[in-house]
Design a protein around this motif. Sequence first.
Motif, short mmCIF file in Angstrom:
data_model
loop_
_atom_site.label_atom_id
_atom_site.label_comp_id
_atom_site.label_asym_id
_atom_site.label_seq_id
_atom_site.Cartn_x
_atom_site.Cartn_y
_atom_site.Cartn_z
N UNK A 11 0.83 -1.20 0.00
CA UNK A 11 0.00 0.00 0.00
C UNK A 11 0.87 1.25 0.00
N UNK A 12 1.93 1.22 0.75
CA UNK A 12 2.85 2.35 0.82
C UNK A 12 3.45 2.66 -0.55
N UNK A 13 3.78 1.62 -1.29
CA UNK A 13 4.38 1.79 -2.60
C UNK A 13 3.37 2.19 -3.68
N UNK A 14 2.14 1.69 -3.54
CA UNK A 14 1.17 1.85 -4.62
C UNK A 14 0.24 3.05 -4.47
N UNK A 15 -0.03 3.48 -3.25
CA UNK A 15 -1.05 4.52 -3.06
C UNK A 15 -0.44 5.92 -3.07
N UNK A 16 -0.96 6.80 -3.92
CA UNK A 16 -0.49 8.19 -3.94
C UNK A 16 -1.03 9.00 -2.76
N UNK A 65 -0.69 8.23 0.39
CA UNK A 65 0.17 8.11 1.58
C UNK A 65 1.35 9.08 1.43
N UNK A 66 1.49 10.04 2.33
CA UNK A 66 2.59 11.01 2.22
C UNK A 66 3.96 10.36 2.40
N UNK A 67 5.00 10.93 1.81
CA UNK A 67 6.35 10.34 1.89
C UNK A 67 6.88 10.19 3.31
N UNK A 68 6.43 11.05 4.23
CA UNK A 68 6.98 10.97 5.59
C UNK A 68 6.49 9.74 6.36
N UNK A 69 5.62 8.95 5.71
CA UNK A 69 5.19 7.70 6.32
C UNK A 69 6.12 6.53 5.98
N UNK A 70 7.01 6.75 5.02
CA UNK A 70 7.89 5.67 4.56
C UNK A 70 8.79 5.13 5.68
N UNK A 71 9.50 6.04 6.33
CA UNK A 71 10.47 5.60 7.35
C UNK A 71 9.82 4.90 8.53
N UNK A 72 8.77 5.46 9.14
CA UNK A 72 8.16 4.74 10.27
C UNK A 72 7.51 3.42 9.87
N UNK A 73 7.03 3.33 8.62
CA UNK A 73 6.43 2.07 8.16
C UNK A 73 7.51 1.00 8.03
N UNK A 74 8.63 1.35 7.39
CA UNK A 74 9.72 0.39 7.25
C UNK A 74 10.30 0.02 8.61
N UNK A 75 10.40 1.01 9.50
CA UNK A 75 10.94 0.75 10.83
C UNK A 75 10.06 -0.25 11.58
N UNK A 76 8.75 -0.15 11.43
CA UNK A 76 7.87 -1.09 12.12
C UNK A 76 8.05 -2.51 11.55
N UNK A 77 8.22 -2.62 10.24
CA UNK A 77 8.45 -3.95 9.65
C UNK A 77 9.76 -4.53 10.18
N UNK A 78 10.79 -3.70 10.27
CA UNK A 78 12.07 -4.15 10.80
C UNK A 78 11.92 -4.59 12.26
N UNK A 79 11.18 -3.82 13.03
CA UNK A 79 10.94 -4.19 14.43
C UNK A 79 10.24 -5.54 14.53
N UNK A 80 9.22 -5.73 13.71
CA UNK A 80 8.45 -6.98 13.76
C UNK A 80 9.31 -8.18 13.35
N UNK A 81 10.02 -8.04 12.24
CA UNK A 81 10.84 -9.15 11.78
C UNK A 81 12.01 -9.40 12.73
N UNK A 82 12.55 -8.32 13.29
CA UNK A 82 13.64 -8.48 14.24
C UNK A 82 13.20 -9.23 15.48
N UNK A 83 11.98 -8.99 15.93
CA UNK A 83 11.47 -9.70 17.10
C UNK A 83 11.32 -11.19 16.80
N UNK A 84 10.83 -11.52 15.62
CA UNK A 84 10.69 -12.93 15.24
C UNK A 84 12.06 -13.60 15.19
N UNK A 85 13.03 -12.92 14.60
CA UNK A 85 14.38 -13.48 14.53
C UNK A 85 14.99 -13.63 15.91
N UNK A 86 14.70 -12.68 16.79
CA UNK A 86 15.21 -12.75 18.15
C UNK A 86 14.65 -13.97 18.88
N UNK A 87 13.35 -14.20 18.73
CA UNK A 87 12.74 -15.37 19.37
C UNK A 87 13.35 -16.65 18.82
#
Length: 264
Positions: A169-174, A176-198
Amino acid sequence: MMLLLRRMRSGAGRGSLQWALAVALSAAGCAPGSGDFGRPRPGIWNDTIAPSIGLGSAIARGEAVSYFHMTDDEEQLRDRAWRFVMPAHERNVFERQVSDLAYARILPAAAQSSNISDYHRSLISGSFRSQASRYNRLAEDAHADRLLIGPFRGNAARVVAADRIRMKTLEASPLVPPDQNDPALARVIENEGLILWVCERVAFRLESYRYALANLVVEMPARDAVRAERSIMALEAEAGPLCKLPLIGTFRSDEPSRPVVYKG
């Protein structure tokens, strides 16, 4: 919360980071103990102070930090991760405190103990009436882990599926403002990092259980070892699919200098 993130990113407040960490280490020793299911009890330390210091510490280490509100599945994922990132035996008091600070992001995940003898040492230090009690405790710990791996894996799969939708959605929808990119990616990193940590800590538990079993057999051989061995093998079989869960891939192998695990 957003103001704290902006200040830390801009460098404001970094001079007091060492002081904050010193406060965290001393306050953690006075914080309320674990509540239901081993999670931290609600309180000013666990709900307010530790998360605030943890965000500042994570930013100072260069880790991904998102100010987005968490979904119900993301909250639940973090609750279910608690058991696996903590030491398996409650007698590992110092290691539990370090893991508690890592869970709050005050310390990096790498600060946790990697000594597989910790569990065995705590197991034999208890006042068990016989060797059967020690083998039973080992079998029960491995069995309890196995029962909780499945729900965590299902929870993780839902979070990863939602993150795929998030990024598409972030990539396809016009809209969504650009300033949402970094926090969105950061949340994905947080989620995947937690899974890897477990996954990392479950693998550590398996090694610890095997070490404990082998040394118990040498010290006090008993038929009870068979049940413990079967519980460990069942846990290993259940943990395998979790660590093979297809992630989006925010931790790329072409960035060897990047920390392997973030905690969200």
